[in-house]
Design a protein around this motif. Sequence first.
Motif, mmCIF file in Angstrom:
data_model
loop_
_atom_site.group_PDB
_atom_site.id
_atom_site.type_symbol
_atom_site.label_atom_id
_atom_site.label_comp_id
_atom_site.label_asym_id
_atom_site.label_seq_id
_atom_site.Cartn_x
_atom_site.Cartn_y
_atom_site.Cartn_z
ATOM 1 N N GLY A 5 0.828 -1.204 0.000
ATOM 2 C CA GLY A 5 0.000 0.000 0.000
ATOM 3 C C GLY A 5 0.859 1.250 0.000
ATOM 4 O O GLY A 5 0.590 2.207 -0.700
ATOM 5 N N ALA A 6 1.934 1.224 0.794
ATOM 6 C CA ALA A 6 2.817 2.383 0.874
ATOM 7 C C ALA A 6 3.492 2.630 -0.473
ATOM 8 O O ALA A 6 3.640 3.760 -0.900
ATOM 9 C CB ALA A 6 3.863 2.163 1.959
ATOM 10 N N ALA A 7 3.868 1.543 -1.136
ATOM 11 C CA ALA A 7 4.545 1.700 -2.430
ATOM 12 C C ALA A 7 3.609 2.339 -3.451
ATOM 13 O O ALA A 7 4.005 3.240 -4.170
ATOM 14 C CB ALA A 7 5.026 0.340 -2.933
ATOM 15 N N ASP A 11 3.930 5.800 -5.452
ATOM 16 C CA ASP A 11 3.813 5.908 -6.903
ATOM 17 C C ASP A 11 2.834 7.019 -7.279
ATOM 18 O O ASP A 11 3.109 7.829 -8.144
ATOM 19 C CB ASP A 11 3.296 4.592 -7.507
ATOM 20 N N LYS A 12 1.701 7.025 -6.590
ATOM 21 C CA LYS A 12 0.702 8.045 -6.894
ATOM 22 C C LYS A 12 1.271 9.432 -6.612
ATOM 23 O O LYS A 12 0.949 10.397 -7.273
ATOM 24 C CB LYS A 12 -0.546 7.812 -6.045
ATOM 25 N N GLU A 13 2.104 9.517 -5.594
ATOM 26 C CA GLU A 13 2.730 10.795 -5.245
ATOM 27 C C GLU A 13 3.623 11.266 -6.387
ATOM 28 O O GLU A 13 3.664 12.434 -6.719
ATOM 29 C CB GLU A 13 3.558 10.590 -3.967
ATOM 30 N N ARG A 14 4.327 10.306 -6.999
ATOM 31 C CA ARG A 14 5.263 10.683 -8.066
ATOM 32 C C ARG A 14 4.565 10.925 -9.390
ATOM 33 O O ARG A 14 5.039 11.692 -10.199
ATOM 34 C CB ARG A 14 6.313 9.581 -8.253
ATOM 35 N N PHE A 15 3.454 10.234 -9.610
ATOM 36 C CA PHE A 15 2.741 10.403 -10.868
ATOM 37 C C PHE A 15 1.641 11.436 -10.679
ATOM 38 O O PHE A 15 0.710 11.206 -9.910
ATOM 39 C CB PHE A 15 2.105 9.072 -11.321
ATOM 40 N N ILE A 16 1.756 12.554 -11.352
ATOM 41 C CA ILE A 16 0.701 13.553 -11.253
ATOM 42 C C ILE A 16 -0.377 13.227 -12.279
ATOM 43 O O ILE A 16 -0.121 12.537 -13.253
ATOM 44 C CB ILE A 16 1.244 14.977 -11.496
ATOM 45 N N CYS A 17 -1.579 13.730 -12.048
ATOM 46 C CA CYS A 17 -2.682 13.538 -12.982
ATOM 47 C C CYS A 17 -2.874 14.820 -13.768
ATOM 48 O O CYS A 17 -2.911 15.892 -13.172
ATOM 49 C CB CYS A 17 -3.991 13.292 -12.235
ATOM 50 N N ILE A 18 -3.010 14.686 -15.060
ATOM 51 C CA ILE A 18 -3.422 15.841 -15.848
ATOM 52 C C ILE A 18 -4.654 15.455 -16.642
ATOM 53 O O ILE A 18 -4.633 14.505 -17.415
ATOM 54 C CB ILE A 18 -2.288 16.316 -16.781
ATOM 55 N N TYR A 19 -5.719 16.175 -16.400
ATOM 56 C CA TYR A 19 -6.940 15.988 -17.169
ATOM 57 C C TYR A 19 -6.951 17.012 -18.295
ATOM 58 O O TYR A 19 -6.479 18.135 -18.107
ATOM 59 C CB TYR A 19 -8.172 16.224 -16.299
ATOM 60 N N PRO A 20 -7.516 16.648 -19.449
ATOM 61 C CA PRO A 20 -7.579 17.618 -20.548
ATOM 62 C C PRO A 20 -8.253 18.932 -20.142
ATOM 63 O O PRO A 20 -7.889 19.992 -20.637
ATOM 64 C CB PRO A 20 -8.400 16.882 -21.609
ATOM 65 N N ARG A 79 -12.844 12.164 -22.507
ATOM 66 C CA ARG A 79 -12.417 11.169 -21.544
ATOM 67 C C ARG A 79 -10.911 11.119 -21.461
ATOM 68 O O ARG A 79 -10.207 11.615 -22.323
ATOM 69 C CB ARG A 79 -12.910 9.796 -21.965
ATOM 70 N N GLY A 80 -10.445 10.439 -20.414
ATOM 71 C CA GLY A 80 -9.020 10.176 -20.348
ATOM 72 C C GLY A 80 -8.344 11.055 -19.324
ATOM 73 O O GLY A 80 -8.774 12.164 -19.023
ATOM 74 N N ARG A 81 -7.293 10.500 -18.765
ATOM 75 C CA ARG A 81 -6.484 11.207 -17.789
ATOM 76 C C ARG A 81 -5.060 10.761 -18.056
ATOM 77 O O ARG A 81 -4.814 9.599 -18.362
ATOM 78 C CB ARG A 81 -6.926 10.781 -16.391
ATOM 79 N N VAL A 82 -4.134 11.661 -17.933
ATOM 80 C CA VAL A 82 -2.736 11.311 -18.179
ATOM 81 C C VAL A 82 -2.000 11.354 -16.853
ATOM 82 O O VAL A 82 -2.064 12.342 -16.128
ATOM 83 C CB VAL A 82 -2.092 12.301 -19.179
ATOM 84 N N ARG A 83 -1.330 10.249 -16.527
ATOM 85 C CA ARG A 83 -0.488 10.232 -15.334
ATOM 86 C C ARG A 83 0.938 10.439 -15.806
ATOM 87 O O ARG A 83 1.399 9.797 -16.744
ATOM 88 C CB ARG A 83 -0.576 8.875 -14.618
ATOM 89 N N ILE A 84 1.643 11.345 -15.145
ATOM 90 C CA ILE A 84 3.012 11.660 -15.550
ATOM 91 C C ILE A 84 3.914 11.548 -14.335
ATOM 92 O O ILE A 84 3.587 12.077 -13.273
ATOM 93 C CB ILE A 84 3.080 13.085 -16.130
ATOM 94 N N GLN A 85 5.011 10.856 -14.513
ATOM 95 C CA GLN A 85 5.961 10.765 -13.397
ATOM 96 C C GLN A 85 6.769 12.049 -13.345
ATOM 97 O O GLN A 85 7.623 12.305 -14.183
ATOM 98 C CB GLN A 85 6.894 9.571 -13.564
ATOM 99 N N LEU A 86 6.462 12.866 -12.341
ATOM 100 C CA LEU A 86 7.109 14.171 -12.215
ATOM 101 C C LEU A 86 8.418 14.051 -11.448
ATOM 102 O O LEU A 86 9.402 14.701 -11.774
ATOM 103 C CB LEU A 86 6.155 15.118 -11.482
ATOM 104 N N LYS A 87 8.399 13.197 -10.405
ATOM 105 C CA LYS A 87 9.575 13.100 -9.534
ATOM 106 C C LYS A 87 10.087 11.667 -9.455
ATOM 107 O O LYS A 87 9.328 10.723 -9.594
ATOM 108 C CB LYS A 87 9.207 13.585 -8.130
ATOM 109 N N GLN A 88 11.388 11.544 -9.199
ATOM 110 C CA GLN A 88 11.990 10.227 -9.012
ATOM 111 C C GLN A 88 11.781 9.776 -7.576
ATOM 112 O O GLN A 88 11.232 10.503 -6.758
ATOM 113 C CB GLN A 88 13.491 10.308 -9.315
ATOM 114 N N ASP A 89 12.269 8.576 -7.284
ATOM 115 C CA ASP A 89 12.103 8.026 -5.931
ATOM 116 C C ASP A 89 12.642 8.973 -4.864
ATOM 117 O O ASP A 89 12.101 9.075 -3.773
ATOM 118 C CB ASP A 89 12.849 6.683 -5.807
ATOM 119 N N ASP A 90 13.744 9.653 -5.174
ATOM 120 C CA ASP A 90 14.376 10.512 -4.163
ATOM 121 C C ASP A 90 13.718 11.892 -4.082
ATOM 122 O O ASP A 90 14.172 12.751 -3.336
ATOM 123 C CB ASP A 90 15.876 10.663 -4.458
ATOM 124 N N GLY A 91 12.680 12.107 -4.866
ATOM 125 C CA GLY A 91 11.971 13.382 -4.785
ATOM 126 C C GLY A 91 12.481 14.430 -5.752
ATOM 127 O O GLY A 91 11.922 15.518 -5.848
#
Length: 144
Positions: A5-7, A11-20, A79-91
Amino acid sequence: AAAAGAASAADKERFICIYPAYLNNKKTIAEGRRIPIDKAVENPTSTEIQDVCAAVGFNVLLEKNKMYPREWNRDVQYRGRVRIQLKQDDGNPCLPQFPTRKSVMLYAAETIPKLKTRTQKMGGSDQSLQQGEGGKKGKGKKKK
């Protein structure tokens, strides 16, 4: 189970959501636009956001069937949402030129009108070509 769950939370913390809707110049702030209207794009699609973000090197995930909660129109194009990895594991940012989600949104909104799919639809082909060539000022110059 708690560790898993923590992992996923991380992941959700690192992946931001962008909606159109965030980038749509047809929307008001109340309807979900998050960038200035003069920088926003007309009815962007999640695929277009995915394309421009993947092209610049982001780790991108397209969630086709997600809907923006404030979007009343249930058509496929909204429809649709884009998840983007903004930050790496170390922030640290994955791409130093995009430290914030806003910088990603502004980049996507700036770049989507230059997509080939957009420039071809416009009809006045020679005009859109000139705009495409001349519009490469600003953020793009930092690449060495």
